[in-house]
Structures are given as structure tokens and as C-alpha cells.
Design an enzyme around this catalytic site. Structure first.
Site, mmCIF file in Angstrom:
data_model
loop_
_atom_site.group_PDB
_atom_site.id
_atom_site.type_symbol
_atom_site.label_atom_id
_atom_site.label_comp_id
_atom_site.label_asym_id
_atom_site.label_seq_id
_atom_site.Cartn_x
_atom_site.Cartn_y
_atom_site.Cartn_z
ATOM 1 N N SER A 147 15.387 -23.369 -14.802
ATOM 2 C CA SER A 147 15.867 -22.944 -16.065
ATOM 3 C C SER A 147 16.748 -21.828 -15.852
ATOM 4 C CB SER A 147 14.585 -22.567 -16.912
ATOM 5 O OG SER A 147 14.809 -22.503 -18.241
ATOM 6 N N LYS A 191 10.737 -29.274 -22.689
ATOM 7 C CA LYS A 191 10.477 -27.723 -22.721
ATOM 8 C C LYS A 191 9.144 -27.262 -22.816
ATOM 9 C CE LYS A 191 12.724 -24.317 -21.189
ATOM 10 N NZ LYS A 191 13.230 -24.315 -19.957
#
Length: 604
Positions: free
Chosen positions: A398, A194
Site C-alpha cells: 500500500s 481493499k
């Protein structure tokens, strides 16, 4: 005497003010009358359709500001709808008045590979009709050139160049800066890759993020290179060979970039403006009174052709667009509002004629809350029996991938960036900075959590633990949704997730998506799922919910063009990166401080 003089001046100013106000009002009425009642200019009997592209090609137009009709817009802020371009080319394919297609690319700021591929399919069908396609430019940027190679012939000014360099991702890293400012950044994340946390916690790109980014960038560049080499008849690897030895190759041509482009097979002819016009006039077979080749701009063409070719009352496949940062609540077009898009999807599904929905997703994500509101609405529509197909644009990562999990099928373009299945939270505190100025924070609260999220206090360990638990829980929910929707077991999916970014081809191999294709392909899939046969349905694009004021301004802008009273050349190049950072900060508006966002996923 002085008093009377001042009163006279004041009365004169009042009369002048009223006169000017009345004059402006009359002028506005005249403009509105001419704009909405004037007959459109008739199309010539023989002409070239010109895709005169100035600005950015987008899936959805952002809201129109009143100031844009008075003050200048930089090209980067002007927008062209992809569907307008595709429809114009499709109409021209069978229009006997259109004898050629000209790609005028000098003003094109960005389009990206995904949109170029989809527009290129329409251009290919135009070529199959036997009509020529010509690209014209003084100087081709990388984006411009990718579209230019869709033409049969690429013309360039002798003083021009083809500015290719490849793809890259470079970001600013703020760890040292935050330390010097005594700002403590608290980041909570789920997912090894991330990457949004890295700029806040590091001074460079981590080795893991570097490897993953290099992989998907390589896939994108490979797609670009293969497309150019195939269209230009070059050998495999010719483009990389040129760029990796560019300085020496340029020296062999005496430093002349135009001759190098011609010698390398990137362009067909080097012609100045007059020569280009003569070439096009002979190709089109008609000229204007001033000697210019006969042409019709695509905006004028599409505005006249669409009403004439209005589809009959058939079952419809509706296209709804989700483009921009994902934020909670109501948001203007160009930004994905959780409530706004959810309501638009619901209203679209409730239309009697709607039999299937294609959701065009172009976003790197954003608010977790907004993502869930949209995903839940898609799931409700799908469970009601109406098929929903997601068509991924240049980037659907995402939060963009999160909402796609609720659809029946997910179709990505060959150059889509997707994945980035992960969650993070970020919260800065400035207690150290305030302490340097002699400012301390103290007080009382009724519970251990009271005042726990004040930025002027150190983050309480219990609050920190709670945020990490929330992130971990949301990540597990994300995984479960993907696991159920894609029929991938949790252990395998956890290895695929971790916030990692995937190219479309790798995502297909990993079963994160169902297929590769354009928006048209996604529409066909939706029609098949709805049991609609070819020629038994029509396709409509559901427009964003502009206010009546915005619609009026947009109509004026489209019909009149935008004035250039205060243009500042190059300002966008300077201000652009700053504005991107400001937009990023403004996008952190989730009520729970939780985000599904891929910052490194730069659309190419």
C-alpha cells in the site's frame, strides 16, 4: 511543643530528601563514568560467537524510553538490529579467534522469513569458511526454528518441542458490535480487495479476500517449507505431512514431542543444558573458568570490531530505513514520519560522499499525505541524478509500495508481501448512540459543509460524495504513478491493483518489482547504477534522528543491559493484541482522512 516537633520532622525529611537526591546524582555520575570510560572486556583467544537473541529483530530500533532503564521490558519490546547480527557474523568469518557460531534462540520473539533469509546468507558465508554453526534451544517456535535450520546442527532439550503450525491470518470483525453500539461506520474505498474495510462492515472474511489471502499465505508457507526441507535434507512435502498428521505422529512417539522432532529429522540431538555445554566446549575447543564453553556475545563483539574495521573515506552507498506506520509530520524512530523521513533522505543525498541511496522499506502503509511527501522527495533525489533503490523487507504494501514507485529499482526479498494498491477513507458517527441516551445534535452553519464531519451528526450526503470522490481521485493518481514508474498500461494495472496483496514472486511476474534479493543485493544494484565498481565504495547505515537524550539512554541500555525489576511473565501475550488495536486507531491521523494501508498484510 507540637509545632517544634513538626518543624523538626519537616527539617529532617528535607535533609533526608536532599541527601538521597545528592546520592542518586553521584551514582549517576559514577555509572556514566564507568560506562563511557571503562575499557571494554578483551576478546578471548578462542571462542564461539554467540547470537544470543532476546526480543524482536528489526531494521530500525524504536526510540528509547527512560523508564526502560528502571522498569522491566518484556522480551517482545526489546529490539535487535538486523545489521548488527549480519555484521557480527561477517566479521567473525575471517576472525581467527572465533572458532564457531552458536545461535542461542530461547529468547527470540520474532524475526520473520525475510530477515532470516538475509541473516542466513551471512551464516552460509560463515559456514563456507569451514567453521561450524550450531543452533541451541529448549523449545523452538516457528520463527526460531526457521533460523535454527541455518545451522549445521540443531540441538534441543529432551523436554522441548518444535512448535510448527503454518501461517494464518485471522482478524476480528465488528459489524455486529458496531450495530449494537449504534455506531455508524462510513467507509469509502477504491480497490475491490481493499480489505481494511471488511472488519468494519462485515462479520466474516469475504470470499474474494479469502482467496487472495490464501494465495499469498500459501506462497509464504511454501517458501518456509522448502527452506526447512532443503536445509534438513527432508523430502518435499515432509513438513506438511508431519503437521497434517501431527496428532497421530505424536501418539506413535508416546506423546513425547522431543522424540518426534528427532525422529522426523527436525533436530539432530536431544541434550540437556549440561550436555549441550559439553558438546559446545568440545566443538569450540576452549572453556571458561566455570566450565562453560568459551563464548563472546555478538553485542560485545560488534562494539569492538566496528571501530577496528572502520571503512576508509570512499564514495558511499547510504542505507536509509523506513519502518513502521506512516504518519504525517515529525515522528520518532520506529514510525515513518512524512517530514522526518523526507528530511533524512534529503540530508543524506546532500552529503558529498553519498553516490547512491538504498531505502529499506518495511511498512504496511498509512497516511496518504505522509506517503506523498516521502514519494516526492525520492523522486527529487532520483531526478537529480542520484540513484535510489528500494529494498523491501517483510512487508512493503500500500503506502509502502506507493513510495517505492519513485525509485530507480525495486528489490524484494523472496518472502516479501507487497502490492495492496488501493485507497480508503473511514469515518465513524455516533448520532444513533447519543439518541439512545436522549442526546440530540442541532444547530446552524454558514455553508452546507459546515459541521459535516462532526461524529455526533449523521454524515451529510454531499460530504459522503466528496470523500468518495477524493478516494477515487487518489486511487487514479496511485495507478498513474505505478503505470509511469513500472511501464504498465492503465488497463492492465487496474486488474493488478484493486487493493490486492501480492507475494514477491507473483509481484515479480506482474512486473510490480524488478528483482528478488537481499539488502546486500539492493546495495550492489545501487552501486552499479551509480557507476561504482566493487571495492571502490563503502556502505553506511544512516541512523535515525535520536535526540541527545535518547542516544544517551540507548548507550546506557546497550552497555549496561536492562533491569528486570517489574517483569510480569506472559503479560505481552495478553496485552499484545489490545495494543495492536490501539496502535491501529492511533495511526489514523491523515489530515484528509485518506489512507493507503494494508491491515491483513501480517509480516511472516
Amino acid at each position: 511543643m507540637i509545632k517544634r516537633s513538626l518543624l523538626a520532622i519537616w527539617r529532617g525529611l528535607t535533609i533526608l530528601r536532599l541527601a538521597l537526591a545528592n546520592l542518586i546524582f553521584v551514582l549517576v555520575l559514577v555509572v556514566l563514568w564507568v560506562t563511557f570510560t571503562g575499557k571494554p572486556e578483551s576478546l578471548p583467544e578462542r571462542a564461539a560467537l554467540v547470537l544470543d537473541l532476546t526480543g524482536r529483530v528489526v531494521d530500525e530500533r524504536s526510540r528509547v524510553e527512560a523508564a526502560s532503564l528502571i522498569f522491566a521490558q518484556e522480551p517482545a519490546s526489546q529490539e535487535i538490529l538486523l545489521m548488527d547480527l549480519i555484521d557480527a557474523v561477517e566479521f567473525a568469518r575471517s576472525d581467527e579467534r572465533i572458532s564457531a557460531l552458536v545461535l542461542q534462540l530461547n529468547g527470540l520473539v520474532s524475526i520473520g522469513q525475510s530477515k532470516t533469509t538475509e541473516l542466513g546468507e551471512a551464516i552460509a558465508r560463515f559456514r563456507e569458511s569451514g567453521k561450524p554453526v550450531v543452533a541451541v534451544g529448549d523449545y523452538y517456535s516457528q520463527d526460531q526454528y526457521r533460523l535454527a535450520v541455518e545451522a549445521d546442527n540443531v540441538l534441543m532439550h529432551p523436554f522441548g518441542a518444535v512448535a510448527l503450525e503454518g501461517y494464518s491470518v485471522y482478524m476480528n470483525y465488528f459489524a455486529d458490535a458496531l450495530e449494537k453500539l449504534s455506531v455508524t461506520m462510513h467507509v469509502f474505498r477504491a480497490g475491490e480487495y481493499k480489505s481494511i474495510a471488511e472488519p468494519l462492515l462485515r462479520n466474516d472474511m469475504s470470499s474474494g479476500e479469502r482467496a487472495v489471502t490464501q494465495e499469498w499465505l500459501g506462497d509464504l508457507w511454501s517458501a518456509y517449507s522448502v527452506a526447512v526441507e532443503d536445509r534438513r535434507g527432508l523430502e518435499r512435502g515432509a513438513l506438511n505431512a508431519l503437521l497434517n498428521d501431527f496428532s497421530q505422529r505424536l501418539r506413535s512417539e508416546g506423546g513425547n514431542a522431543g522424540r518426534l522432532a528427532l525422529q522426523s529429522g527436525l533436530v539432530d540431538e536431544l541434550l540437556d543444558r549440561r550436555q549441550q555445554n559439553e558438546y559446545l566446549a568440545s566443538l569450540v575447543g576452549a572453556q571458561e573458568e566455570d566450565g562453560a564453553y568459551s563464548s563472546v556475545p555478538f553485542a560485545q563483539y560488534i562494539s569492538q570490531m566496528r571501530p577496528a574495521l572502520f571503512a576508509p573515506n570512499l564514495p558511499t552507498v547510504a542505507i536509509v530505513t523506513a519502518q513502521g506506520n506512516m504518519l504525517p509530520g515529525e515522528q520518532p524512530p520506529g514510525t515513518i514520519g512524512g517530514d522526518t523521513l523526507s528530511r533524512l533522505l534529503r540530508d543524506t543525498a546532500e552529503r558529498d560522499a553519498t553516490k547512491a541511496i538504498v531505502l529499506r522499506v518495511t511498512t504496511g502503509g498509512g497516511s496518504v499525505f505522509a506517503s506523498e511527501i516521502i514519494r516526492a522527495q525520492i523522486e527529487r533525489i532520483r531526478k537529480s541524478g542520484m540513484p535510489v533503490v528500494v529494498s523491501m523487507g517483510s512487508i512493503a504494501a500500500s503506502g509502502g509500495y506507493y513510495i517505492a514507485t519513485a525509485a530507480n529499482r525495486i528489490i524484494a526479498t523472496p518472502t516479501t508481501i507487497t502490492g495492496s494498491i488501493g485507497v480508503f477513507a473511514a469515518f465513524p458517527t455516533v448520532e444513533r448512540l447519543l439518541a439512545k441516551g436522549g442526546i440530540q445534535t442541532d444547530g446552524v452553519g454558514t455553508t452546507d459543509l459546515a459541521g459535516g464531519l462532526r461524529p455526533d451528526r449523521a454524515l451529510d450526503p454531499s460530504v459522503s460524495d466528496a470523500l468518495q470522490q477524493s478516494v477515487d481521485d487518489m486511487y487514479q493518481q496511485f495507478l498513474k504513478l505505478v503505470s509511469n514508474g513500472r511501464s504498465i498500461d492503465m488497463e492492465t494495472l487496474d486488474d493488478l491493483a484493486q487493493g490486492r496483496v501480492w507475494s514477491a514472486s507473483d509481484a515479480l511476474d506482474a512486473r510490480l518489482i524488478d528483482g528478488l534479493g537481499s539488502l546486500d543485493y539492493a546495495v550492489e544494484e545501487a552501486a552499479t547504477l551509480a557507476g561504482l565498481s566493487e571495492n571502490e565504495y563503502t556502505v553506511i547505515s544512516i541512523m535515525p534522528e535520536f535526540s541527545s537524550r535518547d542516544l544517551l539512554l540507548q548507550q546506557l541500555s546497550d552497555r549496561m543491559g536492562v533491569s528486570r525489576l517489574l517483569a510480569v511473565p506472559g503479560l505481552e501475550l495478553i496485552w499484545g493484541p489490545v495494543q495492536q488495536s490501539v496502535n491501529l486507531l492511533e495511526s489514523f491521523a491523515d489530515p484528509g482522512h485518506l489512507y493507503m494501508r494494508c491491515v491483513s498484510c501480517v509480516p511472516q
